[in-house]
Design a protein around this motif. Structure first.
Motif, PDB file in Angstrom:
ATOM      1  N   ALA A   1      25.453  14.212 -33.035  1.00 41.34           N
ATOM      2  CA  ALA A   1      24.376  13.982 -34.004  1.00 41.34           C
ATOM      3  C   ALA A   1      23.101  14.694 -33.570  1.00 41.34           C
ATOM      4  O   ALA A   1      22.410  15.318 -34.380  1.00 41.34           O
ATOM      5  N   THR A   2      22.811  14.617 -32.276  1.00 42.38           N
ATOM      6  CA  THR A   2      21.614  15.276 -31.743  1.00 42.38           C
ATOM      7  C   THR A   2      21.726  16.788 -31.899  1.00 42.38           C
ATOM      8  O   THR A   2      20.763  17.465 -32.282  1.00 42.38           O
ATOM      9  N   GLN A   3      22.891  17.318 -31.617  1.00 38.20           N
ATOM     10  CA  GLN A   3      23.104  18.753 -31.721  1.00 38.20           C
ATOM     11  C   GLN A   3      22.942  19.248 -33.153  1.00 38.20           C
ATOM     12  O   GLN A   3      22.410  20.329 -33.392  1.00 38.20           O
TER      13      GLN A   3
ATOM     14  N   GLN B   1      26.668  10.336 -30.625  1.00 36.88           N
ATOM     15  CA  GLN B   1      25.236  10.577 -30.482  1.00 36.88           C
ATOM     16  C   GLN B   1      24.937  12.022 -30.077  1.00 36.88           C
ATOM     17  O   GLN B   1      24.019  12.653 -30.600  1.00 36.88           O
ATOM     18  N   THR B   2      25.738  12.565 -29.146  1.00 34.62           N
ATOM     19  CA  THR B   2      25.519  13.947 -28.706  1.00 34.62           C
ATOM     20  C   THR B   2      25.715  14.928 -29.861  1.00 34.62           C
ATOM     21  O   THR B   2      24.916  15.853 -30.051  1.00 34.62           O
TER      22      THR B   2
ATOM     23  N   ALA C   1      21.500  23.103 -35.780  1.00 31.29           N
ATOM     24  CA  ALA C   1      20.957  21.886 -36.361  1.00 31.29           C
ATOM     25  C   ALA C   1      20.952  22.006 -37.877  1.00 31.29           C
ATOM     26  O   ALA C   1      20.717  23.078 -38.435  1.00 31.29           O
TER      27      ALA C   1
ATOM     28  N   SER D   1      21.383  11.905 -38.168  1.00 34.53           N
ATOM     29  CA  SER D   1      21.618  10.576 -37.623  1.00 34.53           C
ATOM     30  C   SER D   1      23.091  10.406 -37.256  1.00 34.53           C
ATOM     31  O   SER D   1      23.934  11.236 -37.604  1.00 34.53           O
ATOM     32  N   ARG D   2      23.411   9.300 -36.600  1.00 33.28           N
ATOM     33  CA  ARG D   2      24.787   9.046 -36.180  1.00 33.28           C
ATOM     34  C   ARG D   2      25.736   8.764 -37.362  1.00 33.28           C
ATOM     35  O   ARG D   2      26.912   9.087 -37.296  1.00 33.28           O
TER      36      ARG D   2
ATOM     37  N   GLY E   1      21.178  17.627 -35.418  1.00 30.43           N
ATOM     38  CA  GLY E   1      19.874  17.234 -35.924  1.00 30.43           C
ATOM     39  C   GLY E   1      19.933  16.223 -37.046  1.00 30.43           C
ATOM     40  O   GLY E   1      19.101  16.244 -37.964  1.00 30.43           O
TER      41      GLY E   1
END
Length: 233
Positions: free
Chosen positions: A39-41, A36-37, A3, A45-46, A43
């Motif tokens: 971005a989440t990984q 999105q995945t 992240a 935003s998209r 940490g």
């Protein structure tokens, strides 16, 4: 991928993280990923992820697939041929222009990079030497005054790295690579624009021929290597 913290350089961090993940195979060729995945990984935003992926798509490293996500692309032998054909068209001409514009501070930086290449080669440190090699080319290209060209060629080199291949130790020694750069540097120092351009052309074409022949031998063993048409002379 780890992240990333939200900083003012987040866009650059996201691009570097995704680029590295593709080159190293952490994001494997052929795999599909959602913005999105990722971005989440990371940490974040998209938005910075999407912007980074657009840049990687422009470099031929990934492809957006409608309503599915982004697919990591595999580098083929044909891709390698195209990469080096483009480098042969762009780099000699850029070197010719760079020699006519280069100031002493840039020449000093090239000397330092070349010395670092020599030191790394002597220490048998391939990773470090190739890093200095890449920076040497980048500095020369930037000296031409065309930053976009320098960035574009740098991206072309990523496509080769993504295939995970190198001529170092396989087709030639680290000292051989250093020697080719020594000739380029000597001609730059002498202010010989045409000579430096030709030395760069010979260096890039030699790399292309060795690498493509090497990869063809590891695969089908059949490939017609003909990059001579790219000679600007």
């Amino acid at each position: 991928m780890k992240a990333l913290g939200q900083t003012e350089t987040v866009n650059a961090q996201v691009l570097a993280a995704l680029r590295t993940a593709v080159i190293t195979g952490e994001l494997a060729p052929g795999t599909l990923h959602s913005v999105q995945t990722l971005a989440t990984q990371l940490g974040v935003s998209r938005t910075p992820v999407r912007e980074a992926l657009i840049k990687l798509a422009q470099q031929g490293m990934v492809r957006f697939e409608r309503n599915r996500g982004v697919r990591v692309l595999q580098t083929s032998l044909h891709d390698l041929e195209e990469v080096f054909a483009l480098r042969l068209l762009l780099e000699p001409a850029a070197v010719r222009r760079a020699v006519t514009r280069m100031d002493e501070s840039t020449r000093k930086e090239l000397r330092k990079l070349f010395a670092a290449m020599q030191k790394a080669a002597k220490a048998d440190d391939e990773f470090t030497m190739l890093g200095h090699d890449r920076r040497f080319h980048r500095v020369v290209l930037e000296a031409s005054g065309n930053t976009r060209l320098a960035t574009y060629v740098d991206g072309l080199r990523d496509m080769v790295l993504r295939r995970g291949v190198s001529t170092a130790r396989e087709s030639r020694s680290l000292d051989d690579i250093v020697t080719e750069h020594a000739e380029i540097l000597a001609l730059i120092e002498a202010g010989d624009a045409d000579g430096a351009a030709e030395a760069m052309r010979v260096h890039v074409q030699h790399t292309a021929e060795l690498l493509i022949a090497q990869e063809a031998g590891a695969g089908t063993g059949v490939l017609d290597i003909d990059l001579g048409w790219t000679n600007p002379a």
